[in-house]
Design a protein around this motif. Sequence first.
Motif, short mmCIF file in Angstrom:
data_model
loop_
_atom_site.label_atom_id
_atom_site.label_comp_id
_atom_site.label_asym_id
_atom_site.label_seq_id
_atom_site.Cartn_x
_atom_site.Cartn_y
_atom_site.Cartn_z
N ALA A 30 55.68 108.57 102.85
CA ALA A 30 55.98 107.16 103.13
C ALA A 30 57.10 106.66 102.23
CB ALA A 30 54.72 106.33 102.93
N GLU A 31 57.14 107.13 100.99
CA GLU A 31 58.18 106.70 100.06
C GLU A 31 59.54 107.34 100.39
OE1 GLU A 31 55.23 105.95 96.21
OE2 GLU A 31 56.50 107.74 96.30
N GLU A 32 59.52 108.60 100.78
CA GLU A 32 60.77 109.31 101.07
C GLU A 32 61.27 109.06 102.50
OE1 GLU A 32 62.60 110.90 99.00
OE2 GLU A 32 61.22 110.90 97.30
N GLN A 33 60.36 108.75 103.41
CA GLN A 33 60.67 108.55 104.83
C GLN A 33 61.40 109.77 105.41
OE1 GLN A 33 62.59 104.77 105.57
NE2 GLN A 33 60.82 103.61 104.83
N ARG A 54 67.15 110.78 111.64
CA ARG A 54 66.78 112.10 111.12
C ARG A 54 65.51 112.06 110.27
NH1 ARG A 54 72.47 114.94 109.21
NH2 ARG A 54 73.51 114.88 111.27
N GLY A 55 64.96 110.90 110.12
CA GLY A 55 63.75 110.76 109.32
C GLY A 55 62.60 110.18 110.11
N ILE A 56 61.72 109.49 109.40
CA ILE A 56 60.57 108.83 110.04
C ILE A 56 60.40 107.45 109.42
CG2 ILE A 56 59.32 110.94 110.66
CD1 ILE A 56 58.14 109.05 107.64
N LYS A 57 59.62 106.64 110.09
CA LYS A 57 59.24 105.35 109.53
C LYS A 57 57.74 105.17 109.74
CE LYS A 57 60.06 102.60 113.71
NZ LYS A 57 60.77 101.42 114.28
#
Length: 319
Positions: A13-16, A53-56
């Motif tokens: 969650a912190e790095e996403q 390229r990430g997540i949320k």
Amino acid sequence: MELRHLRYFVTIAEEQNFRRAATRLHVSQSPLSRQMKDLEEEMGVELFAPEGRGIKLTAAGKVFAERARSILASVDTAVDEAKGIAEGRLGTVVIGFETGTTFMGALLSLVAAFRRRTPRVGLQLVPMSSLEQWMALRQGTITVGYGAYAPSDDALGHLEMSRDRLGLLLSPEHRLARLEKIRLRDLESERVLLQPRQLYPRLHADIITAACTQGVTLHVTAEVLDLEALLALVVIGDAITFLTEKFWEPASQASLLWRPVEDLHINLSEFVTWRAEDADAPVVRALIESAREVSPILQGAADRTCSSKAAKRKRRSKR
């Protein structure tokens, strides 16, 4: 669900980003992604949504992240507290002490030394007789005891903190204050006050025996539990009492006079007592080490040892 799953989830969650989270956690990305998928299936909600390229975090993921951080913080605090108690840095110690010993200095010095060693440990002082202390130690309701008697029970360890001469406490206006020397026979017609026999049985016996040896009968007119009340009666000249020489300084501030009794050869000691099986417990060990640090008797022995060694070195240097 395990704590490591919560730690993994919070890091993601912190790095996403799963790759950066895996690097930070020192795990492979594929197992990490699989464990988070298992977590979502176990909970029955989606915690992540793809973004570039990430997540949320989803709305459910944001709420779960707040709760997870709170749970992990509570666990870390609990672990730190448990370690602190095990290492003697945290917790509460209970010291049973005999009424009157707080005036004599050694107990206050012990508490101060212990406070310097363990500033985060709570401290509770409970007044009780030596006999009550020994019973409480065996039952585990106090950590250490501080009183006028040493136990004869092998289950209890003890350390002598101080030793002082017993003498007479009286008003400066009392007739005995005018005598150059006071002997036991001078006390025969006086009103004598003592603290309760059940609290100080040996002291009573020693005083009465010493007087009888000199053919003197002391008139103990009252046994007073409250030390302040006892001193008040002595201040107004209504009676006399016996206390140690250490009481000289505080007593002088209360308009009292301490005098030696020539043929009364009684010394009173103060002892720290603990349950022998607890001697290696960190907090008890800290108390014992603090007692050794401030004990006038041990300090005097150390001074004599140092003086003896210095004298030997001086003699050798002259050869």
